[in-house]
Design a protein around this motif. Structure first.
Motif, PDB file in Angstrom:
ATOM      1  N   ASP A 161       0.836  -1.204   0.000  1.00  0.00           N
ATOM      2  CA  ASP A 161       0.000   0.000   0.000  1.00  0.00           C
ATOM      3  C   ASP A 161       0.879   1.266   0.000  1.00  0.00           C
ATOM      4  O   ASP A 161       0.619   2.219  -0.740  1.00  0.00           O
ATOM      5  CB  ASP A 161      -0.930  -0.021   1.222  1.00  0.00           C
ATOM      6  N   HIS A 194       0.898   4.120  -2.957  1.00  0.00           N
ATOM      7  CA  HIS A 194       0.514   5.535  -2.828  1.00  0.00           C
ATOM      8  C   HIS A 194       1.473   6.425  -3.608  1.00  0.00           C
ATOM      9  O   HIS A 194       1.082   7.476  -4.118  1.00  0.00           O
ATOM     10  CB  HIS A 194       0.438   5.944  -1.352  1.00  0.00           C
ATOM     11  N   HIS A 204      -6.337   1.995  -7.086  1.00  0.00           N
ATOM     12  CA  HIS A 204      -7.011   2.146  -5.793  1.00  0.00           C
ATOM     13  C   HIS A 204      -8.531   2.043  -5.950  1.00  0.00           C
ATOM     14  O   HIS A 204      -9.204   1.393  -5.151  1.00  0.00           O
ATOM     15  CB  HIS A 204      -6.635   3.478  -5.138  1.00  0.00           C
ATOM     16  N   HIS A 228      -6.418  -4.348   2.118  1.00  0.00           N
ATOM     17  CA  HIS A 228      -6.301  -3.351   1.042  1.00  0.00           C
ATOM     18  C   HIS A 228      -5.009  -3.491   0.214  1.00  0.00           C
ATOM     19  O   HIS A 228      -5.048  -3.531  -1.021  1.00  0.00           O
ATOM     20  CB  HIS A 228      -6.411  -1.963   1.680  1.00  0.00           C
ATOM     21  N   LEU A 276      -4.457  -4.518  -3.758  1.00  0.00           N
ATOM     22  CA  LEU A 276      -3.741  -3.690  -4.737  1.00  0.00           C
ATOM     23  C   LEU A 276      -2.732  -4.532  -5.521  1.00  0.00           C
ATOM     24  O   LEU A 276      -2.609  -4.410  -6.742  1.00  0.00           O
ATOM     25  CB  LEU A 276      -3.006  -2.542  -4.031  1.00  0.00           C
TER      26      LEU A 276
END
Ligand code: NZQ
Ligand code: ZN
Length: 392
Positions: free
Chosen positions: A194, A198, A268, A282, A286
């Protein structure tokens, strides 16, 4: 590209920093605090007791509310809003990860605004404020401790939606890397994915002209990959925990998006539907969709993917930019596998039907009201194809 950069969160980083929580709340003018937490890891580790003591020493009263689950639910947010009103709470303290911080942010919106809090997530209206929030972080992943966003799942229809505004930014974030040593490996690695994502979401854009931002981004991605590998072998390595924890904040506080025009973010949006429908972690979600997204969109901007291959994996070009772009995508998937992360939906442990895939694609594009992504603007038909590619 011009940009705004606003990071008002005071960071208190290092061993034992949670002992300062009481002082920090006092500094912010809090008298009665909601301590919001998750399913029990902070109880088992003794962190919750230490936080309570720190508040007591500073003369601050509190009311606890646990039970936040990953992919945090709207019903818990509503419970928190009711409780805070009854108890006259004036400061919100999140003790946990992204799910707890996001639930806290949503409670903060509910308290500072009239009407139904879901309206903000449902894009019906915008918030005019948020009750002040502080965070004690226990997992390096979502970056919510410094980000402007929160993501909530409405059980009525299992719709997972994000809402962003500067109002919800944490006043302070206590970050003791030692607190993350109790994480299971799957959560550590999912968090690392994650964090990288980002920055990757911001990196894959059409305005690749910011040398400084690109350099920061590439170093961040490489640093997280290296330290994820160290933590796979030794989960108690403090320095690796610290590198990853600081990366989680810098990756999502806006720094790696300065001058790039905002980034892509399609992966996302595609993953959020998986979280809403199947309740997956999460970061793992991804990892499961990124390769399929990348293969679908790279022909729109192969040079950017080729740069990624060169800078992240030291791959050399032999005149064929498309081959280099694809080699970089393969290398990233290889890394995900080495981290024990999935590269398909089946490896993620889910097997959606064609009908469920169509439903997720429609929800992802707000039933025809929006496209997702920048490298290639994706409509529901595109998103459906990406889910099918990712199914494995
Ligand atoms: O609930 P507990 O018992 O605390 O267990 C949690 C949870 O099961 C456990 N955990 C956390 N710290 C621990 C620990 N276990 C042992 N030791 C510790 N020190 O880890 C599990 C996952 O926690 P969670 O908070 O769900 O993880 P994460 O930080 O990855 O947050 C995920 C959520 O954040 C959203 C995601 O969509 C997802 O709902 N995101 C929020 C963002 C934001 N606000 O800016 C951006 C992200 O892109 C993301 O969408
Ligand atoms: Zn994320």
């Amino acid at each position: 590209m011009g940009f705004e950069y606003f990071t008002p969160t005071k960071v208190i980083f290092g061993k034992g920093t949670e002992e300062k929580t009481g002082e920090l709340v006092k500094e912010q003018g809090g008298h009665k605090v909601l301590i919001h937490y998750g399913g029990g890891s902070v109880v088992r580790s003794g962190l919750l007791d230490r936080i309570c003591r720190s508040l007591e020493v500073s003369g601050i009263s509190y009311v606890p509310l646990g039970g936040v689950v990953p992919n945090p639910r709207l019903s818990k947010v509503r419970e928190g809003i009711r409780l805070c009103r009854e108890e006259n709470v004036d400061f919100l303290l999140a003790v946990g990860g992204g799910s707890v911080i996001d639930s806290t942010k949503a409670i903060g919106y509910g308290l500072a605004n009239e009407g139904d809090v879901w309206d903000f997530y449902d894009r019906k209206r915008t918030a005019k404020g948020c009750m002040p929030i502080g965070a004690v972080l226990t997992i390096a992943a979502a970056g919510s401790e410094m980000s402007d966003s929160s993501v909530i799942t409405n059980e009525d229809g299992w719709i997972k939606r994000g809402y962003s505004s500067n109002y919800c930014r944490c006043r302070f974030a206590v970050m003791n890397p030692e607190l993350t040593c109790t994480l299971p490996d799957y959560q550590t690695q999912s968090g690392c994915v994650d964090i990288m994502m980002h920055t990757m979401e911001r990196y894959f854009n059409l305005n690749d002209t910011m040398e400084l931002t690109d350099g920061i981004s590439e170093t961040l991605i490489r640093t997280v990959m290296k330290n994820a590998g160290i933590l796979k072998k030794n989960p108690l390595d403090y320095n690796a925990r610290a590198e990853v924890m600081w990366a989680s904040s810098l990756s999502h506080n806006g720094l790696t998006g300065c001058g790039t025009g905002g980034g892509d973010w399609a992966s996302h949006q595609i993953e959020h539907e998986l979280g809403g429908m199947f309740d997956v972690a999460h970061g793992a979600g991804l990892a499961a969709v990124w390769g399929s997204w990348a293969r679908y969109v790279y022909p729109e901007h192969p040079e950017r993917f080729a740069r990624f291959a060169r800078q992240i994996f030291d791959l050399e070009e032999d005149g064929d930019v498309n081959a280099l772009a694809l080699a970089g995508i393969e290398k990233m998937e290889e890394f995900y596998r080495s981290a024990g992360m999935p590269t398909s939906l089946r490896e993620l442990g889910i097997d959606p039907t064609d009908e469920q895939i169509r439903e997720m694609a429609e929800k992802c594009c707000f039933f025809g009201k929006r496209t997702v992504g920048v490298i290639k603007k994706l409509d529901a038909a595109d998103v459906e194809k990406i889910y099918l590619m990712a199914r494995g």
